[in-house]
Design a protein around this motif. Sequence first.
Motif, short mmCIF file in Angstrom:
data_model
loop_
_atom_site.label_atom_id
_atom_site.label_comp_id
_atom_site.label_asym_id
_atom_site.label_seq_id
_atom_site.Cartn_x
_atom_site.Cartn_y
_atom_site.Cartn_z
N UNK A 22 6.19 12.88 2.38
CA UNK A 22 5.71 13.85 1.40
C UNK A 22 6.80 14.01 0.36
N UNK A 23 6.56 13.51 -0.84
CA UNK A 23 7.52 13.60 -1.94
C UNK A 23 7.00 14.65 -2.92
N UNK A 24 7.62 15.82 -2.89
CA UNK A 24 7.14 16.96 -3.69
C UNK A 24 5.67 17.24 -3.40
N UNK A 25 5.29 17.06 -2.13
CA UNK A 25 3.92 17.37 -1.71
C UNK A 25 2.94 16.23 -1.86
N UNK A 26 3.36 15.09 -2.43
CA UNK A 26 2.46 13.95 -2.66
C UNK A 26 2.77 12.86 -1.64
N UNK A 27 1.74 12.30 -0.97
CA UNK A 27 2.01 11.26 0.03
C UNK A 27 2.45 9.95 -0.61
N UNK A 28 3.46 9.34 -0.02
CA UNK A 28 3.96 8.04 -0.45
C UNK A 28 4.17 7.20 0.80
N UNK A 29 3.68 5.97 0.77
CA UNK A 29 3.85 5.05 1.90
C UNK A 29 5.06 4.17 1.67
N UNK A 30 6.01 4.22 2.58
CA UNK A 30 7.21 3.39 2.51
C UNK A 30 7.11 2.32 3.59
N UNK A 31 7.18 1.07 3.18
CA UNK A 31 7.08 -0.05 4.12
C UNK A 31 8.45 -0.66 4.35
N UNK A 32 8.72 -0.98 5.61
CA UNK A 32 10.00 -1.59 5.96
C UNK A 32 9.80 -2.47 7.18
N UNK A 33 10.58 -3.53 7.27
CA UNK A 33 10.46 -4.45 8.40
C UNK A 33 10.80 -3.74 9.70
N UNK A 34 10.18 -4.17 10.78
CA UNK A 34 10.28 -3.46 12.05
C UNK A 34 11.66 -3.37 12.64
N UNK A 35 12.56 -4.27 12.28
CA UNK A 35 13.92 -4.23 12.83
C UNK A 35 14.89 -3.47 11.95
N UNK A 36 14.38 -2.83 10.88
CA UNK A 36 15.23 -2.09 9.95
C UNK A 36 14.92 -0.60 10.02
N UNK A 37 15.84 0.22 9.47
CA UNK A 37 15.66 1.66 9.44
C UNK A 37 15.65 2.16 8.00
N UNK A 38 14.74 3.08 7.73
CA UNK A 38 14.63 3.64 6.38
C UNK A 38 15.82 4.57 6.10
N UNK A 39 16.32 4.49 4.88
CA UNK A 39 17.35 5.39 4.40
C UNK A 39 16.66 6.43 3.51
N UNK A 40 16.49 7.64 4.04
CA UNK A 40 15.72 8.66 3.32
C UNK A 40 16.39 9.09 2.02
N UNK A 41 17.72 9.03 1.98
CA UNK A 41 18.42 9.36 0.73
C UNK A 41 18.05 8.38 -0.36
N UNK A 42 18.01 7.09 -0.01
CA UNK A 42 17.62 6.07 -1.00
C UNK A 42 16.17 6.28 -1.45
N UNK A 43 15.30 6.62 -0.51
CA UNK A 43 13.90 6.86 -0.86
C UNK A 43 13.79 8.03 -1.83
N UNK A 44 14.47 9.11 -1.52
CA UNK A 44 14.43 10.30 -2.37
C UNK A 44 14.96 10.00 -3.76
N UNK A 45 16.08 9.27 -3.83
CA UNK A 45 16.66 8.94 -5.13
C UNK A 45 15.76 7.99 -5.92
#
Length: 569
Positions: free
Chosen positions: A285-308
């Motif tokens: 939820x980015x400012x209340x709006x849904x956003x789908x973030x895709x990443x390979x199964x062996x990796x971890x999302x960096x939420x700071x990078x997503x937010x920026x």
Amino acid sequence: MRYSEMFLPTGREVPSDAELISHKLMIRAGIIRKLTGGIYSYLPFGYRAIRKVEQIVREEMNRAGAQEVFLPMVQPAELWQESGRWVHYGKELLRFRDRHEREYCLGPTHEEVITDLVRHEIKTYRQLPRNLYQIQTKFRDEIRPRFGVMRCREFGMKDAYSFDADETGAEISYQKMFEAYQRIFTRCGLHFRPVEADSGSIGGSYSHEFMVMADSGEDAIAFCNVCQYAANLEKAEAVEPDKEGGISSPFPIEEVHTPGVKTIEEVCAFLRVKPEEVVKTLIFSADGVPVAILIRGDQEVNEIKVKNYLGSDTLELAPDDLILAATGSPRGFAGAVGIKARIIADYSLVGMTDCVMGANREDYHLRHVSPGRDFPISAYADLRIIRNGDPCPRCGEKILFARGIEVGHVFKLGTKYSKAMKAIYLDRNGREQTMVMGCYGIGIGRTVAAAIEQNHDADGIIWPLPIAPYQVIITPVNVNEKNLSETAEEIYQTLIRKGVDVILDDRDERAGVKFKDADLIGIPYRITIGPKKLAEGIVEIKSRRSAEVVTLPVVEVEAYIMTRIREGI
């Protein structure tokens, strides 16, 4: 100082919540005492180390052209509302009302206050640039204070703020502070590394953290030994692939019943695939709006990078109702095919075909999915946490990991605060322009704790000489023997006249007790006066750091100690 007169309660016992060695040793060595959760008192011995760090900071800040001020810790709400941080800063901001029902906060930082001061006093380009700093108490209402003074609620901090007429001037101010920080931590006797960092709630476009290297550090650092690139995990960059490539799967999408299977591990075991063949779909939820973030199964999302990347004010994993609205299924089965949300893919998906992902249907997954063919991707971006051995984003060599403790942070703020708070000046042509700002912080208590974390052994603290509360301790093994105590007094008075910070251990204690205390509190040099050696006119001097012992005639002690202090060793 005579040991018998010192308020220096040392001991063996430490609280059960003391995890880091620095926390344990600061309590055992009589440096701090806990008042309440996240709030500590500094005892005289520890406060001397604080004052020495402050003095180094003052000297280097003044050398760099900054001027010292002292700003209020209590700050009115309207300044924070004006900057937009009253709500955005979150619950770490301790808010309260006075007897007139006016709202205030205890300052966790001073961007608003300093900007308010400068906007009322600086009117023209002739008054720029300016750099103002203070050493002040801050308060941040940490939800879980821990690690002693390393992550507490009330703490001492040096914060500086630069004001320039343009970006060119701001870059010069930033570089001056960067170089000043390098001198500060070098003079403190610390092994440190500046790393690229995210600006966090302070804001701004660019920043560096100064990390004291320590195995127990709470922050992971990614670095390259070839080109000297270094960044914390929030900021460390993954290399962008050269091209998308990849050929779509020759097979049509296959929906597979996967009862009770949600995690990557469960999916891989059930479908007999590798994590690299699976795509994770995370709904934010980015400012209340849904956003789908895709990443390979062996990796971890960096939420700071997503937010920026998204430029959102708030970002959090979507609640169940938002996931249901976007995917039509409960949490745990999201996929990109048919999803009702913008899709952003991490670089790890570039060239990926014939993959597995959630089917947006409870207890089902999809096989043979090909990005691009089966669903659109709005953009690819660096959204993952990099890993040990990944290529360096600057030179391509392997990235290495280490741990460190953040003790300083420098930010390019740009016009984030000056624009919001109308900190303007008149340029050469009489036109109004917005000041360009920088922000530069050092945690004073954290620096002391980090020094201990980096410099200790099984016996106690090993102070770097420049910030040691005392540089020398004189230990007569028996104060009741007149010749020993008189020689100790003679050396003591000689070193005091030379300006040396010295302790005379005049306690009527066994030599072993005195030695253990000297090691625990970490005094860099111990002068031991014993009857056998003194009968020959000599004493022992032991280095706490190297454990080297030298024997010298009494008359040569002063010259030896003064040489070591001048050389800072």
